[in-house]
Enzyme design. Structure first.
Site, PDB file in Angstrom:
ATOM      1  N   HIS A 243      99.904 145.959 -30.689  1.00  0.00           N
ATOM      2  CA  HIS A 243      98.616 146.430 -30.875  1.00  0.00           C
ATOM      3  C   HIS A 243      97.810 145.345 -31.803  1.00  0.00           C
ATOM      4  CE1 HIS A 243      99.003 150.239 -29.178  1.00  0.00           C
ATOM      5  NE2 HIS A 243      99.759 150.779 -30.189  1.00  0.00           N
ATOM      6  N   TYR A 252     104.736 152.533 -24.648  1.00  0.00           N
ATOM      7  CA  TYR A 252     104.156 153.979 -24.453  1.00  0.00           C
ATOM      8  C   TYR A 252     104.807 154.360 -23.135  1.00  0.00           C
ATOM      9  CZ  TYR A 252     100.130 153.464 -27.511  1.00  0.00           C
ATOM     10  OH  TYR A 252      99.687 153.161 -28.915  1.00  0.00           O
ATOM     11  N   GLU A 262     105.215 157.142 -28.098  1.00  0.00           N
ATOM     12  CA  GLU A 262     105.148 155.894 -28.380  1.00  0.00           C
ATOM     13  C   GLU A 262     106.398 155.627 -29.212  1.00  0.00           C
ATOM     14  OE1 GLU A 262     102.135 154.752 -31.165  1.00  0.00           O
ATOM     15  OE2 GLU A 262     101.927 152.722 -30.433  1.00  0.00           O
TER      16      GLU A 262
END
Ligand SMILES: [Fe+2]
Length: 304
Positions: A243, A252, A262
């Site tokens: 991220h 995920y 997650e």
């Protein structure tokens, strides 16, 4: 202190036990409720942090934050009532081996509880000369350490933002805003040193569940989780990536009922004086998945 308990709805408890127990590696700690399963992760002390309940509709039933002192509950009740929410009292013992709770419906539509007491059964190691690892077999499956955070969706996230910052005194670590009109698309909140404890994302409907996230020790363990996901044909949403928001490494995937899970590791340490970060939607690929800077439509649209 933290999001201490999440209750998810699942279609089938046997399927859910295989997924959350055998594959993810959560420890089933309390038995006796016919329609519920209770789990904790390996390095958690409280008797359970995840409750699964049988239902015909997947999604989130409620979530609960643990606060340090029982007297906090009066303070929160007063502030929430003054804000205009209706606060219910849940007596001690209503939830197994848990103290009293307060419960209220957030403007986003989600049912939230706060409690201060839940029995602690330890993390598989003594508290005197604890050592560094529990006995063989205690850490298994994807080797998850703890429940880390949840992300919830709603058409109404701004009043949640106000409640979490002014009443619960949590900090905004990051926000994603529209590059066109600066509407807030996602709000990441922390009450600790974690980059987020809870986040809210703007969606057309209220009371939606985006994902529950479990912490891993390392990126090596993330890759190991990816190996298990492939081996057991678990439905994947996004394979290993990082991220931009939180800088955490991530995979995920979905449970058998379609609830998104997650596994997460890394991310920065958030201090009270860490500046708030802002992303805008011109960089949504980089903000969500920074290895390829590609936004995923399924990640934005699929909620339970
Ligand atoms: Fe997450």
């Amino acid at each position: 202190m933290r999001v201490g308990e999440v209750c998810l709805r699942v279609f089938d408890l046997d399927e859910a036990r295989r997924h959350y127990g055998e594959r993810i590696g959560l420890i089933e700690t309390h038995k006796g409720d016919r329609d519920k399963l209770y789990y904790k992760a390996s390095d958690e002390h409280d008797i359970y942090s995840l409750v699964l309940m049988q239902s015909d509709t997947p999604g989130i039933e409620y979530f609960a934050f643990k606060t340090y002192a029982d007297s906090d509950l009066e303070r929160f009740e007063k502030a929430l009532t003054e804000y205009g929410l209706t606060v219910e009292h849940i007596p001690a013992g209503t939830y197994p081996r848990s103290g009293r709770r307060i419960q209220f419906r957030l403007p986003s539509g989600h049912l939230m509880q706060i409690y201060a007491q839940k029995d602690q059964i330890g993390n598989g190691m003594p508290t005197h000369n604890p050592g560094t690892i529990p006995d063989e077999g205690y850490i298994r499956g994807m080797r998850v350490i703890r429940l880390d955070h949840i992300l919830l969706g709603s058409s109404e996230i701004m009043r949640n933002r106000e409640i979490f910052t002014s009443i619960f005194e949590m900090s905004i670590s990051e926000e994603l805003i529209s590059h066109e009109d600066e509407t807030r698309i996602a709000i990441f909140l922390t009450g600790s040193n974690k980059p987020h404890d809870i986040a809210f994302v703007l969606q057309p409907d209220g009371n939606r569940f985006h994902h529950i996230s479990f912490l891993l020790e390392s990126v090596n363990d993330l890759f190991h989780a990816g190996d298990l996901i492939g081996k057991y044909n678990i439905a994947v949403d996004v394979s290993p990536n990082r991220h931009g928001v939180t800088r955490g490494a991530t995979i995920y995937f979905f449970d058998p009922s379609g609830n998104r899970n997650e596994v997460f590791t890394g991310g920065y340490v958030h201090y009270p004086d860490t500046p708030q970060l802002t992303w805008d939607t011109s960089q949504i690929g980089r903000a969500t998945f920074s290895h390829d800077n590609m936004p995923r439509q399924s990640f934005l649209d699929v909620l339970t």
